[in-house]
Structures are given as structure tokens and as C-alpha cells.
Design an enzyme around this catalytic site. Structure first.
Site, PDB file in Angstrom:
ATOM      1  N   CYS A 187       0.799  -1.233   0.000  1.00 18.45           N
ATOM      2  CA  CYS A 187       0.000   0.000   0.000  1.00 18.45           C
ATOM      3  C   CYS A 187       0.827   1.277   0.000  1.00 18.45           C
ATOM      4  O   CYS A 187       0.738   2.062  -0.942  1.00 18.45           O
ATOM      5  CB  CYS A 187      -0.937  -0.018   1.200  1.00 18.45           C
ATOM      6  SG  CYS A 187      -1.944  -1.499   1.244  1.00 18.45           S
TER       7      CYS A 187
HETATM    8  C1  UGA Z   1      -1.635   0.589   5.477  1.00 26.61           C
HETATM    9  C2  UGA Z   1      -2.508   1.544   6.301  1.00 26.61           C
HETATM   10  O1  UGA Z   1      -2.039   1.603   7.650  1.00 26.61           O
HETATM   11  C3  UGA Z   1      -3.977   1.101   6.296  1.00 26.61           C
HETATM   12  O2  UGA Z   1      -4.766   2.054   6.983  1.00 26.61           O
HETATM   13  C4  UGA Z   1      -4.450   0.980   4.846  1.00 26.61           C
HETATM   14  O3  UGA Z   1      -5.762   0.497   4.766  1.00 26.61           O
HETATM   15  C5  UGA Z   1      -3.545   0.017   4.100  1.00 26.61           C
HETATM   16  O4  UGA Z   1      -2.178   0.496   4.167  1.00 26.61           O
HETATM   17  C6  UGA Z   1      -3.998  -0.032   2.667  1.00 26.61           C
HETATM   18  O5  UGA Z   1      -3.897   0.983   1.995  1.00 26.61           O
HETATM   19  O6  UGA Z   1      -4.553  -1.045   2.265  1.00 26.61           O
HETATM   20  P1  UGA Z   1      -0.549  -1.817   5.893  1.00 26.61           P
HETATM   21  O7  UGA Z   1       0.209  -1.554   4.630  1.00 26.61           O
HETATM   22  O8  UGA Z   1      -1.227  -3.115   6.072  1.00 26.61           O
HETATM   23  O9  UGA Z   1      -1.667  -0.680   6.123  1.00 26.61           O
HETATM   24  O10 UGA Z   1       0.480  -1.702   7.099  1.00 26.61           O
HETATM   25  P2  UGA Z   1       0.917  -0.580   8.152  1.00 26.61           P
HETATM   26  O11 UGA Z   1       0.673  -1.085   9.493  1.00 26.61           O
HETATM   27  O12 UGA Z   1       0.364   0.743   7.801  1.00 26.61           O
HETATM   28  O13 UGA Z   1       2.506  -0.542   7.918  1.00 26.61           O
HETATM   29  C7  UGA Z   1       3.064  -0.122   6.682  1.00 26.61           C
HETATM   30  C8  UGA Z   1       4.578  -0.120   6.776  1.00 26.61           C
HETATM   31  O14 UGA Z   1       5.043   0.924   7.629  1.00 26.61           O
HETATM   32  C9  UGA Z   1       5.168  -1.425   7.349  1.00 26.61           C
HETATM   33  O15 UGA Z   1       6.317  -1.769   6.627  1.00 26.61           O
HETATM   34  C10 UGA Z   1       5.511  -1.054   8.775  1.00 26.61           C
HETATM   35  O16 UGA Z   1       6.556  -1.820   9.316  1.00 26.61           O
HETATM   36  C11 UGA Z   1       5.930   0.409   8.601  1.00 26.61           C
HETATM   37  N1  UGA Z   1       5.787   1.167   9.863  1.00 26.61           N
HETATM   38  C12 UGA Z   1       4.549   1.405  10.373  1.00 26.61           C
HETATM   39  C13 UGA Z   1       6.916   1.657  10.498  1.00 26.61           C
HETATM   40  O17 UGA Z   1       8.064   1.441  10.039  1.00 26.61           O
HETATM   41  N2  UGA Z   1       6.757   2.381  11.649  1.00 26.61           N
HETATM   42  C14 UGA Z   1       5.530   2.625  12.188  1.00 26.61           C
HETATM   43  O18 UGA Z   1       5.466   3.308  13.239  1.00 26.61           O
HETATM   44  C15 UGA Z   1       4.401   2.125  11.540  1.00 26.61           C
END
Ligand code: UGA
Length: 414
Positions: free
Chosen positions: A243
Site C-alpha cells: 500500500c
Molecule cells: C496501510 C494503512 O495503515 C492502512 O490504513 C491501509 O488500509 C492500508 O495500508 C492499505 O492501503 O490497504 P498496511 O500496509 O497493512 O496498512 O500496514 P501498516 O501497518 O500501515 O505498515 C506499513 C509499513 O510501515 C510497514 O512496513 C511497517 O513496518 C511500517 N511502519 C509502520 C513503520 O516502520 N513504523 C511505524 O510506526 C508504523
């Protein structure tokens, strides 16, 4: 509820109660829904004839210029349009599409194929999805908000009435707007979160230059300010998944076409790319050169609680390790099968974290799986040739590790 997919294998697996992606709890939920007849999968669109609500949830992958490929959306709309029945079937766009797509592409195609008119005998809404992989069940049952975009009153009203019934116990805030604004909300939300990750990763790199400084403490303290907010301030190896990378690219491509300056989002992307480089160069410096070193990579999924490795930082980092002639061993509790399909025989696959650590020179933690945080200093010092740990997820506590291991981490000043 009927789930439609053109992939027969996927439908067969779902009907057998086997989810095609990993998430805790999904398997039992699916089995329960199938066994009591509340869910079945099919490849036949005609089974939609009686459906009142049709959610379009197909993928919109990136194309070369960063935009999105709409071919699967178009094909789904064509198939759906040909079978619609009932007085006012409501078609709901869940797929992430750039602003203007539902009004300018989906609507005319759907009207043409169905011979119906939106607002008269056909409903059409944009209803972006905000669930996260790995916590899809929770996010679906307890969303922060629901966004509904519609052009005509009836479509919007029917969508809202569905959600009010679905969330009868805890109704989340529902934002009703037009189609384009709803589509924009999705991109604005994901780009903001990606920006938060690149922001905290930059602050982490600065912390590393300040002896004794710790990004975890900095993030916690700034997060206490409600204007900043404490969530999504976890420094790491960069964001991945299907995403953020795709949506930031699509937003840039869209904004450029509209003549809007995109430097903010380009910086977000550049910082994300260079975060992997930062991990590698830190590792190279700390290990005295990576050539010939055995590197145990713990964690391959783009984040914990999923088996997804799409655009995962692990893959970028492992590629760079191999380029520097390191010998790479990998382990992940659930993402091994997906990783094998990508990395093939370029790395060694371990059956456990401990097996991966045996005789290794470096341990690199790339996914925040709980089982890695339970590894004790004794495990590292007994198993590794040289217990050098680089914790790119901040899951180990440096003060508990003692002197028997050399511990380095993202955002920890030394
Ligand atoms: C993301 C959004 O959070 C959702 O709200 C959205 O629906 C989704 O994309 C989508 O568009 O379908 P997702 O990709 O499943 O969700 O995962 P996240 O939890 O957002 O994490 C994304 C990335 O950021 C991961 O690699 C995670 O490790 C990284 N991340 C996240 C960090 O490095 N630090 C953080 O504090 C949070």
C-alpha cells in the site's frame, strides 16, 4: 455473503476454509462462516444477480510512471455490470483508485454494461478501505471511521444505513462526501502515515549521532503531544507492503499531472529508499566489512503478523547484502514460502531463529515478531560466532542484553 474471484485455486482454497494470506484468527473465522453457510466463494459472476451490495475489492497495481493499472477494476466492473439484478443494486468501490476514477471511468462503464442509471436504478459509492494487513479483523470490526463518497443521495443513504446496521453496537464516525473526496482521503491518509515513518526514520538517524540518545524515548515524548500523536512513530528499516509504496507513487503521479508540487512526497520516498542503504552501511561499518560474513536475517515480512513480503525492506536489504558478498541466512515464522518464491537459492533458509544464528557473524532483525524479542543474550552469545546484533525494529532491550553481545540499533546513539 458470496466472494467472487477469477482465480479458481483461490476460490477452492477459501471454500475449503483455507485463507490465502496469513493472519491470526482469519482461518477459524472463515471456517465458521463457511460451515454455517454465511460465506461461499465462486468464480461465477451470475451468482451476483440477487446481490444488494457489491464490493469491488480488486488490486490496482503500480505502472511504470507510478500511476495505477485499472485493467482489473475495469474487467470486474464489466463482469458485474452484465449481471446486476434487483431494483437498486449498490456497487461499492473499495479498491484504491485515484480521484476521479469512480466518477469518470467506473460510472460510465457500469452504466453502459448494465443499461442502468446511477441514482435511478443503480447505486454507486466510493468507500475506501483503511484496514491494515495483520489486523484486518480488528480494523474491520472496530474502524476509526467510515468514509462514504456518493454523487446521488440514495446511494449515500443506503451505504450509510448498511454501516449503521453493521456497526449497530459501536457506530464509528461516518464521513459522507462526494466520490473524488472519498478517493482522495484514502491517498491523503496513507501518504501522511508514510510521511510519519520517513520523518521518524530521519530523526532516528540524527539520534544515532548523539551519544546516549534514543529514538524510542524521543518518539514516546513527542507522541504525548496530541498534535503529533504517538502512533506510527516506530523507527525501522523503512515502510513496505502493498500500500504505502504504491499509494505514495500514485499520489505523486496524479499531483504531477495536475501541476502540483510533489517534493514532500518525493522526499518521503527517497528517505524510505535510503533507510535500507543506511541499515546496510551501518552493518558494514560495525562488522568491519560484510564480504564473507554470515548474516542471520530474522524477519522477512514487511511487518509482523503477516506473511506478505511485497516491497518489504528485507528484500531490498538482502539484495544489498548479497551484492556485498555476505552469506545470508533467513528466518521468518510465516513468510518463508513467499520469500522462497522471490529469493530462491540465493540465501539459506533456516527452520528457526536459533538455527539461523548458529555460527553467524551478524544478526539482523528486520521484522518485529514477538518470538525474536524473547531471544535471550545467552542464545546470541552461545550460538553466534561473533554476537553482533543490529536491531532494525527496536524489539530487544539493550540494558537487558548485557556485555556478552554487541548491540546496535536504529536510532540508538553510541
Ligand atoms: C496501510 C494503512 O495503515 C492502512 O490504513 C491501509 O488500509 C492500508 O495500508 C492499505 O492501503 O490497504 P498496511 O500496509 O497493512 O496498512 O500496514 P501498516 O501497518 O500501515 O505498515 C506499513 C509499513 O510501515 C510497514 O512496513 C511497517 O513496518 C511500517 N511502519 C509502520 C513503520 O516502520 N513504523 C511505524 O510506526 C508504523
Amino acid at each position: 455473503m458470496v466472494g467472487i474471484d477469477v482465480d479458481e485455486d483461490k476460490v477452492r482454497a477459501l471454500n475449503a476454509g483455507k485463507p490465502t494470506v496469513y493472519e491470526k484468527g482469519v482461518s477459524s473465522l472463515l471456517r465458521r462462516a463457511s460451515s454455517c453457510g454465511r460465506f461461499s466463494g465462486t468464480t461465477h459472476f451470475k451468482e451476483l444477480a440477487d446481490a444488494k451490495l457489491i464490493f469491488i475489492c480488486v488490486g490496482t497495481p503500480s505502472v511504470e510512471d507510478g500511476g495505477i493499472d485499472l485493467s482489473v477494476v475495469e474487467s470486474a466492473i464489466r463482469s458485474v455490470g452484465g449481471v446486476l439484478g434487483g431494483k437498486f443494486p449498490l456497487v461499492v468501490m473499495k479498491s484504491t483508485v485515484i480521484p476521479g476514477t469512480t466518477a469518470n471511468k467506473v460510472k460510465p462503464l457500469l452504466e453502459r454494461r448494465s443499461g442502468r442509471k446511477v441514482g435511478v436504478n443503480l447505486g454507486l459509492c466510493s468507500n475506501p478501505e483503511f484496514l491494515r494487513e495483520g489486523s484486518a479483523i480488528r480494523d474491520t470490526l472496530f474502524p476509526d471511521r467510515v468514509v462514504v463518497g456518493a454523487e446521488d443521495g440514495r446511494s449515500g443513504r443506503e451505504m450509510i444505513s448498511f454501516y449503521k446496521r453493521f456497526y449497530a453496537k459501536h457506530t464509528p464516525p461516518i464521513v459522507l462526501t462526494d466520490l473524488g473526496t472519498a478517493e482522495m482521503i484514502k491517498y491523503a491518509g496513507n501518504a501522511f502515515l508514510a510521511m510519519k515513518v520517513s520523518y521518524i526514520n530521519t530523526i532516528a538517524r540524527i539520534c544515532e549521532k548523539i551519544p546516549g540518545s534514543d529514538i524510542e524515548v524521543v518518539a514516546q515524548a513527542i507522541g504525548l503531544d496530541p498534535r503529533v500523536g504517538g502512533r506510527f512513530l516506530q523507527a525501522g528499516p523503512g515502510y513496505g507492503g502493498s500500500c504505502f509504496p504504491k499509494d505514495v507513487s500514485a499520489l505523486i503521479s496524479f499531483a504531477r499531472r495536475k501541476g502540483v508540487d510533489t517534493s514532500l512526497f518525493e522526499a518521503v520516498q527517497d528517505i524510505n529508499t535510503s533507510q535500507a542503504v543506511h541499515v546496510i552501511s551501518s552493518l558494514g561499518r560495525l562488522s568491519g566489512g560484510l564480504e564473507g560474513k554470515i548474516v542471520a536475517v530474522l524477519g522477512l515480512a514487511f511487518k509482523a503478523e503477516t506473511d506478505d513480503i511485497r516491497s518489504a525492506p528485507s528484500i531490498r536489504i538482502i539484495d544489498a547484502l548479497l551484492l556485498r558478498k555476505a552469506r545470508v541466512r533467513v528466518y521468518d515464522p510465516v513468510a518463508m514460502e513467499n520469500t522462497r518464491k522471490v529469493l530462491r537459492d540465493r540465501v539459506t533458509y533456516s527452520r528457526s531463529a536459533k538455527e539461523s544464528l548458529k555460527g553467524a557473524d551478524v544478526c539482523l532483525i528486520l521484522t518485529e515478531w514477538k518470538e525474536f524479542s524473547r531471544l535471550t543474550p545467552g542464545v546470541f552469545s552461545k550460538l553466534m560466532r561473533r554476537p553482533l546484533i543490529y536491531d532494525a525494529r527496536r524489539i530487544l532491550e539493550s540494558r537487558k542484553l548485557g556485555k556478552s553481545v554487541q548491540y546496535h540499533a536504529i536510532g540508538l546513539g553510541s
